[in-house]
Design an enzyme around this catalytic site. Structure first.
Site, short mmCIF file in Angstrom:
data_model
loop_
_atom_site.label_atom_id
_atom_site.label_comp_id
_atom_site.label_asym_id
_atom_site.label_seq_id
_atom_site.Cartn_x
_atom_site.Cartn_y
_atom_site.Cartn_z
N ASN A 1 0.84 -1.20 0.00
CA ASN A 1 0.00 0.00 0.00
C ASN A 1 0.88 1.25 0.00
OD1 ASN A 1 0.61 -0.93 2.65
ND2 ASN A 1 -1.07 0.21 3.55
N GLU B 1 0.33 5.19 0.66
CA GLU B 1 -0.62 6.20 1.14
C GLU B 1 -0.24 7.59 0.68
OE1 GLU B 1 -1.07 5.50 5.38
OE2 GLU B 1 -2.21 3.66 4.96
N CYS C 1 -3.98 0.65 -2.63
CA CYS C 1 -3.87 -0.58 -1.82
C CYS C 1 -2.80 -1.50 -2.41
CB CYS C 1 -5.18 -1.33 -1.81
SG CYS C 1 -6.51 -0.51 -0.92
N GLU D 1 -2.99 -4.69 -3.11
CA GLU D 1 -3.46 -5.59 -4.17
C GLU D 1 -3.42 -4.88 -5.52
OE1 GLU D 1 -4.86 -4.84 -1.26
OE2 GLU D 1 -6.31 -6.35 -0.63
N CYS E 1 -10.46 -4.79 0.05
CA CYS E 1 -11.44 -3.71 -0.07
C CYS E 1 -12.20 -3.81 -1.40
CB CYS E 1 -10.76 -2.34 0.06
SG CYS E 1 -10.09 -1.68 -1.45
N CYS F 1 -10.35 -2.82 -4.67
CA CYS F 1 -9.42 -3.86 -5.13
C CYS F 1 -10.17 -5.02 -5.77
CB CYS F 1 -8.54 -4.34 -3.98
SG CYS F 1 -7.33 -3.09 -3.49
N1 THU Z 1 -5.42 -1.51 2.32
C1 THU Z 1 -4.87 -2.34 1.40
O1 THU Z 1 -3.70 -2.20 1.02
N2 THU Z 1 -5.66 -3.31 0.88
C2 THU Z 1 -6.96 -3.52 1.19
O2 THU Z 1 -7.60 -4.40 0.63
C3 THU Z 1 -7.59 -2.72 2.25
C4 THU Z 1 -6.78 -1.61 2.81
C5 THU Z 1 -4.59 -0.43 2.87
C6 THU Z 1 -5.07 0.95 2.49
C7 THU Z 1 -4.51 1.78 3.62
O3 THU Z 1 -3.18 2.17 3.29
C8 THU Z 1 -4.47 0.86 4.81
O4 THU Z 1 -4.60 -0.46 4.28
C9 THU Z 1 -5.56 1.09 5.82
O5 THU Z 1 -6.80 1.14 5.22
#
Ligand code: THU
Length: 135
Positions: free
Chosen positions: A48, A50, A59, A61, A94, A97
């Site tokens: 991920n 940010e 994210c 994925e 999520c 994704c």
């Molecule tokens: N996140 C992912 O990388 N994948 C997901 O399927 C859900 C959330 C990350 C996004 C963010 O940087 C952190 O997790 C918290 O939401």
């Protein structure tokens, strides 16, 4: 269901955990990693990433899938994606994704959740995203 070589699961999990160690997650402090294998047998990983404008976060994925696409992997050429989220419980991917997975992976493809225990959870993509958006 597209078959996945069980011997690939551990390398994918290791690649996802390694990618998670590179996560740029200064806001959530939640390090996520994902790894997939292409039909050509190549492993692609992502973490991920940010952003101070939170909605711009990518994210793990999606990072892994976009990295595969950037290397020439075509829709349908991804059969398995493993993600790692830290802690002792298993999370689910999520919604954004899931929709991106549906763009590049067949409905029968396999998605596997891992965490810091040996527990895993496996889904068919079509179970994760029934009736996803399509034209
Ligand atoms: N996140 C992912 O990388 N994948 C997901 O399927 C859900 C959330 C990350 C996004 C963010 O940087 C952190 O997790 C918290 O939401």
């Amino acid at each position: 269901m597209k078959s996945t070589d069980p011997e690939l699961i551990n390398p994918l999990r290791n690649a996802a955990m390694q990618a998670a160690s590179h996560a740029y997650c200064k806001y959530s402090e939640f390090s996520v990693g994902a790894a997939l294998v292409s039909d050509a047998g190549k492993i692609y990983a992502g973490c991920n990433v940010e952003n101070i404008s939170y909605g711009l976060t990518n994210c793990a994925e999606r990072t892994a899938i976009f990295s595969a696409v950037a290397d020439g992997v075509k829709p349908g050429e991804i059969r398995t994606l493993v993600f790692y989220m830290p802690g002792n419980k298993l999370y689910t991917p999520c919604g954004a994704c899931r929709q991106v997975m549906a763009e590049f992976m067949e409905p029968e493809s396999i998605v596997i959740a891992t965490c810091d225990t040996e527990e895993t959870k496996t889904w068919k993509l079509s179970d994760l995203l029934p009736e996803g958006f399509q034209f």
